[in-house]
Scaffold this active site. Structure first.
Site, short mmCIF file in Angstrom:
data_model
loop_
_atom_site.label_atom_id
_atom_site.label_comp_id
_atom_site.label_asym_id
_atom_site.label_seq_id
_atom_site.Cartn_x
_atom_site.Cartn_y
_atom_site.Cartn_z
N SER A 129 -8.31 -1.11 -4.16
CA SER A 129 -8.58 -1.30 -2.44
C SER A 129 -9.88 -1.82 -2.08
O SER A 129 -10.86 -0.41 -2.01
CB SER A 129 -7.96 -0.50 -1.66
N HIS A 134 -7.26 -4.92 -4.14
CA HIS A 134 -6.09 -5.14 -4.06
C HIS A 134 -7.02 -5.57 -2.20
O HIS A 134 -8.16 -4.60 -2.14
CB HIS A 134 -5.27 -3.93 -3.98
N ASP A 182 -7.09 -5.25 1.65
CA ASP A 182 -6.03 -5.22 3.07
C ASP A 182 -6.87 -5.80 3.88
O ASP A 182 -7.33 -5.98 4.66
CB ASP A 182 -6.24 -3.75 3.32
N MET A 226 -5.69 -6.68 8.07
CA MET A 226 -5.66 -5.46 9.16
C MET A 226 -5.77 -6.79 10.60
O MET A 226 -6.72 -7.24 10.76
CB MET A 226 -5.63 -4.31 9.35
N HIS A 259 -2.76 -7.90 0.99
CA HIS A 259 -2.06 -6.66 1.44
C HIS A 259 -2.15 -6.75 2.71
O HIS A 259 -3.26 -7.00 3.83
CB HIS A 259 -1.85 -5.87 0.36
N MET A 266 -1.14 -7.00 6.69
CA MET A 266 -0.23 -6.19 7.79
C MET A 266 -0.95 -6.45 9.29
O MET A 266 -1.97 -6.00 9.70
CB MET A 266 -1.29 -4.43 7.24
N MET A 311 5.01 1.82 1.04
CA MET A 311 3.53 2.66 0.87
C MET A 311 3.65 3.69 1.46
O MET A 311 4.64 4.74 1.82
CB MET A 311 3.87 1.96 2.52
N ASP A 370 1.29 2.18 -3.13
CA ASP A 370 0.00 2.09 -1.97
C ASP A 370 -0.32 3.21 -1.16
O ASP A 370 0.30 3.41 -0.03
CB ASP A 370 0.06 0.86 -1.40
#
Ligand code: DX5
Ligand code: ZN
Length: 215
Positions: A7, A32, A34, A36, A65, A67, A136, A174
């Site tokens: 990540s 990966h 992330d 957000m 990913h 979020m 998660m 994750d």
């Protein structure tokens, strides 16, 4: 052998080029990424321009990913930025089935992520439509948290369901994956290990990735 997905949230953002190069030379198959939004999770990370830049720095799979709330608003943008896999949270989608079809229609693999409080059974009606389940194992929002042990049972339950129905769905774990707990996570049935701090805080990230790969 598990697929390793480091990540980039834990990478040095001033050196994203070098960090990407290091991953390119490593045994990791996926990046990966992330995203957000400060609403679905209590943190803001990075977005489309950063993903587009990383896309140019690697030929590996970009596992994005999201979020974020109502991720269907941005499906096409993330495709254009270079996502290969787009994962949305079940808790953030009012029409999950439609979102999944939208992701696949744009040529990406579709993933669905579940927060620690969400039972895996919630996914059963779309399990045949998706390519990946991201379980998660911490509450999303931050790297470097402790693995929630109850995740192991969720992995076993999901593994059984996938195998019994002969589905082609990967289980990704994750949050809080370490060299100590990775063997148990893989044994429970995980296919993909996300690792942020374990990789990027290591004195030899490439060697750490190879160790994770060996479990
Ligand atoms: C957390 C993110 C994770 C995070 C994992 O919200 O989804 O991908 O970067 O970091 P570690 O491996 O440090 O727990
Ligand atoms: Zn993640």
């Amino acid at each position: 052998m598990p697929i390793i997905a480091p990540s980039l949230l834990s990478a040095n953002f001033l050196k994203l080029g070098e960090e990407s190069q290091m991953l390119n030379e490593s045994a990791a198959e996926w990046f990966h990424l992330d995203v957000m939004d400060g609403s679905f999770v209590p943190n803001i990370s990075f977005g489309l321009p950063v993903i587009a830049a990383i896309r140019k720095a690697t030929n590996k799979i970009c596992d994005v990913h999201l979020m974020i709330e109502q991720p269907d608003r941005y499906t096409e943008d993330f495709r254009k930025a270079g996502a290969d896999i787009l994962t949305v949270h079940i808790e953030a989608c009012r029409h999950l089935h439609r979102n999944v079809q939208q992701i696949k229609a744009l040529g990406m693999k579709a993933g669905v992520a579940l927060n620690p409080h969400t039972p895996v059974e919630m996914l059963y009606d779309v399990l045949g439509d998706i390519d990946l389940v991201c379980l998660m194992s911490v509450n999303p929002g931050f790297g470097g948290q402790q693995f929630i042990p109850g995740t192991l049972d969720k992995i076993r339950t999901l593994r059984k369901r996938i195998d019994e129905n002969k589905l082609d769905v990967l289980i990704e774990i994750d949050g809080g994956v370490t060299l100590e707990n990775a063997p148990e996570i893989v044994k429970a049935g995980a296919d993909v290990l996300v690792a942020g701090n374990t990789v990027f805080r290591s004195s030899d990230p490439k060697a750490t990735i190879s160790l994770l790969k060996g479990f």
